[in-house]
Motif scaffolding. Structure first.
Motif, short mmCIF file in Angstrom:
data_model
loop_
_atom_site.label_atom_id
_atom_site.label_comp_id
_atom_site.label_asym_id
_atom_site.label_seq_id
_atom_site.Cartn_x
_atom_site.Cartn_y
_atom_site.Cartn_z
N LEU B 6 -10.09 0.43 1.49
CA LEU B 6 -9.18 -0.70 1.56
C LEU B 6 -7.77 -0.24 1.19
O LEU B 6 -6.80 -0.62 1.82
CB LEU B 6 -9.66 -1.81 0.62
N ILE B 7 -7.72 0.58 0.14
CA ILE B 7 -6.43 1.12 -0.28
C ILE B 7 -6.46 2.62 -0.05
O ILE B 7 -7.44 3.27 -0.39
CB ILE B 7 -6.16 0.90 -1.78
N SER B 8 -5.38 3.12 0.51
CA SER B 8 -5.32 4.55 0.71
C SER B 8 -3.90 5.01 0.38
O SER B 8 -2.93 4.56 0.99
CB SER B 8 -5.70 4.85 2.16
N ILE B 57 4.36 0.35 -6.95
CA ILE B 57 4.43 0.74 -5.54
C ILE B 57 3.27 0.10 -4.77
O ILE B 57 3.45 -0.41 -3.67
CB ILE B 57 4.44 2.27 -5.40
N LEU B 58 2.08 0.12 -5.37
CA LEU B 58 0.94 -0.53 -4.73
C LEU B 58 1.24 -2.01 -4.52
O LEU B 58 0.89 -2.60 -3.50
CB LEU B 58 -0.32 -0.39 -5.59
N ALA B 59 1.90 -2.62 -5.50
CA ALA B 59 2.20 -4.05 -5.41
C ALA B 59 3.29 -4.33 -4.38
O ALA B 59 3.42 -5.45 -3.90
CB ALA B 59 2.62 -4.58 -6.77
N GLY B 60 4.07 -3.30 -4.07
CA GLY B 60 5.16 -3.49 -3.12
C GLY B 60 6.47 -3.87 -3.78
O GLY B 60 7.45 -4.20 -3.12
N THR B 68 3.08 7.19 1.72
CA THR B 68 2.82 5.80 2.07
C THR B 68 1.60 5.29 1.33
O THR B 68 0.75 6.04 0.89
CB THR B 68 2.51 5.64 3.57
N VAL B 69 1.57 3.96 1.22
CA VAL B 69 0.37 3.29 0.75
C VAL B 69 -0.13 2.48 1.93
O VAL B 69 0.63 1.72 2.54
CB VAL B 69 0.69 2.35 -0.43
N ILE B 70 -1.40 2.65 2.25
CA ILE B 70 -1.97 1.90 3.35
C ILE B 70 -3.04 0.97 2.81
O ILE B 70 -3.95 1.39 2.11
CB ILE B 70 -2.54 2.85 4.42
N LYS B 74 -2.83 -1.13 7.17
CA LYS B 74 -1.40 -1.37 7.39
C LYS B 74 -0.58 -0.77 6.24
O LYS B 74 -0.97 -0.85 5.08
CB LYS B 74 -1.12 -2.88 7.48
N GLU B 75 0.57 -0.23 6.60
CA GLU B 75 1.42 0.35 5.57
C GLU B 75 2.04 -0.75 4.72
O GLU B 75 2.44 -1.80 5.24
CB GLU B 75 2.52 1.18 6.24
#
Ligand SMILES: Nc1ncnc2c1ncn2[C@@H]1O[C@H](COP(=O)(O)OP(=O)(O)OP(=O)(O)O)[C@@H](O)[C@H]1O
Ligand SMILES: [Mg+2]
Lengths: 279, 298
Positions: B6-8, B57-60, B68-70, B74-75
């Motif tokens: 789910l998170i990458s 960063i994960l939170a945006g 990148t965090v996907i 989606k990025e």
């Protein structure tokens, strides 16, 4: 404990007042003759008062006069003889209108400055130059351009109350905790909703402090402005009574000015209690 | 990376401008890890190594300098209601009540909901974190633990796909912390929530996490190792430390925090940053080093 302390404070206040009034009374009844080293020109100007008698009214005279004002505050016997209530109302109206317009300008502008470092930098030099100008220095310019003494006084009030509100709003908005803004961000809250639901309540106590300072300054300035412009208002009243050499009325007016100023501050203090929060 | 993730997180780096025109400070560099759907991942590392920065960063909220965090294919380009955050300080609005704080979040999620529906929804989550009766209290009137629970309820109430928790219990006393860990354990078991949590507390990580990411000290911090929790699922706070694997796991983590987090900085130099080694500390075969498997997604 708390209660007895406040009662002690009250007793002490009463004692100080009594001492002051006693001292005043003593000074009046003691000093009779003319002041020895008075400038003769000034003595001529002062007429009777300089030649002795009661140069200053006694506390009782003032109290009687106060009572006369309070019992009939709204009489109107022509331009030079209006009740103190009417004069205060004129001053209050000017202060409130000027203050209100300043609020409407300062708070949105302060928001903009507080939220955008660019705006802050761009407007800073103007604010730095305009802020230290005595509001009364604007008066001639206002009279010349506006050609209306009433609006000119309102303008002077506007100018003097805008700075504290602008500075405090900008500061309050700029120092909203990052965490709260981040919460709004992660909840995808729009800009407008963030402004009203997060930034405004967070900055409200600081903004209210600015409003209190502004209103206090406005009340200080209106007296001077009305002395300059004349016509109506409590400042004009004081000046007019000076021309009448009625020291009693001047003292009354001073007391009324103080009381109204206190009431204004208390009103805003009550409002600011509504928006303060403890972290 | 695995498509089931789910998170990458791929090649993440964050640099801050150096003080007074110095070279920029690289907090972390070339960071790779992933989390599967429904997984509970903990991140452990010393103070200042960049854990909160990763979470932001994960939170945006924060942007990476590189990488990148996907999330869900989606990025990540900004904050999203799909990713709820419980902040290091509780970050409640002090002028809002418990109900108000949670309702603020719920209304952001479902702006069209009528008042009564929002109320009921909030109430359900207030009950879930056992704050029934404190709906109309302001944060200042709540204890530290209660505030943290409001923060958790606020995050859960928007029904996010991912929960991000930044040391949610670190400011609390041991008893309160324990109670809240139990509640979180309970909630995660019920909702099968994908969760990423930062912690300093080893027992907390062992109780809650499926996998524990170990981060070296900064600057240029890296993920040194991924410890897979070998304690069986359905852990409870009263029982989990009796399991034979508990002490090997615990010792491994303490060992890391006390001495190896510094030494590993040199060790990881040779390791492929995309595949930090996974370790499975276990009780069997005492004296043997833990099995090291090079596939991080194991
Ligand atoms: N805005 C910033 N500007 C410059 N440096 C920053 C900034 N934010 C964080 N840092 C630096 O980044 C590093 C990591 O910070 P971060 O808050 O992520 O640490 P942390 O691992 O969460 O620590 P803790 O466990 O104490 O919460 C710190 O050394 C900090 O000095
Ligand atoms: Mg942190």
């Amino acid at each position: 404990m708390e209660e007895s302390k406040s009662r002690h404070a009250l007793a002490l206040s009463a004692l100080l007042l009594a001492l002051f009034l006693g001292g005043w009374q003593l000074a009046i009844s003691g000093g009779g003759g003319p002041v020895p080293d008075m400038d003769p020109e000034y003595a001529a100007l002062m007429g009777d008062i300089a030649k002795g008698g009661s140069a200053l009214p006694s506390p009782l005279d003032v109290a009687k006069e106060m009572w006369r004002h309070i019992s009939d505050p709204f009489y109107d016997k022509g331009p030079n003889d209006k009740g103190i209530g009417i004069q205060l109302a004129y001053s209050l109206t000017r202060v409130l209108i000027g203050f209100l317009i300043a609020t409407l300008v300062a708070i949105p502008l302060g928001f903009l400055i507080g939220m955008s470092p660019l705006f802050y930098r761009a407007l800073d030099p103007f604010i730095q130059i305009l802020k230290p100008i005595s509001p009364l220095a604007w008066m001639p310019l206002a009279l010349y351009t506006i050609k209306d003494s009433d609006i000119s006084s309102v303008f002077v009030i506007f100018i003097c109350s805008i700075w504290p509100m602008l500075m405090n709003t900008a500061f309050g908005v700029a120092s909203v905790r990052r965490d709260w803004l981040n919460v709004a961000k992660t909840l995808e809250v729009g800009r407008l909703r963030t402004a009203f639901r997060v930034i405004l309540p967070a900055a409200a106590p600081t903004i209210m402090t600015g409003m209190r300072i502004a209103l206090a300054i406005a009340w200080l300035v209106i007296v001077a402005a009305e002395m300059l412009v004349g016509g109506t208002g409590v400042g004009y009243f004081v000046w007019n009574e000076w021309n009448n050499l009625s020291i009693t009325n001047i003292i009354c007016a001073i007391l009324f000015i103080g009381l109204v100023g206190m009431a204004l501050d208390q009103a805003l203090h009550g409002l600011s209690k509504l928006v303060t929060y403890t972290e | 990376m695995d498509r089931n993730n789910l998170i990458s997180v791929e090649g993440l780096a964050r640099r801050f401008p150096g003080a007074g025109g110095d070279d920029p400070v690289t907090v972390f560099d070339d960071l790779w890890f992933a989390a599967a759907k429904g997984e509970f991942v903990c991140l452990i590392g010393h103070s200042g190594c960049g854990k909160s920065t990763i979470l932001n960063i994960l939170a945006g909220i924060d942007r990476p300098t590189e990488g990148t965090v996907i999330v869900d294919g989606k990025e990540v380009t900004g904050p999203s209601l799909d990713r709820a955050v419980v902040f290091q300080g509780h970050a409640l609005m002090p002028w809002m009540t418990t109900m108000g704080n949670i309702a603020f979040a719920v209304r952001s999620r479902w702006p069209r909901w009528p008042r009564s529906k929002i109320r009921d929804h909030c109430q359900a989550y207030i009950d879930m974190v056992h704050l029934t009766g404190s709906e109309n209290k302001k944060p200042a009137q709540l204890s530290g633990g209660m505030r943290q629970r409001v923060g958790i309820a606020r995050a859960l109430a928007i029904e996010p796909r991912i929960m991000l928790l930044d040391e949610p219990f670190s400011a609390l006393d041991a008893l309160t912390r324990g109670a809240l860990q139990d509640e979180l354990l309970d909630i995660c078991a019920k909702t099968r929530q994908t969760t990423f949590m930062i912690t300093h507390d080893i027992d907390e990580a062992l109780l809650l996490a499926d996998r524990i990411l170990l981060m070296t000290n900064g600057p240029k911090a890296r993920i040194a190792e991924i410890v897979v929790n070998t304690l069986p699922k359905g852990r409870t706070r009263s029982e989990f430390h009796r399991h034979a694997n508990y002490y090997p796991l615990r010792n491994h983590l303490i060992d890391f925090l006390v001495s190896r987090s510094e030494a590993l900085r040199e060790l990881v130099a040779g390791v492929d940053p995309r595949k930090p080694p996974a370790v499975f500390p276990r009780a069997e075969e005492p004296g043997q080093p833990p099995a090291v498997i090079a596939d991080a997604t194991a």
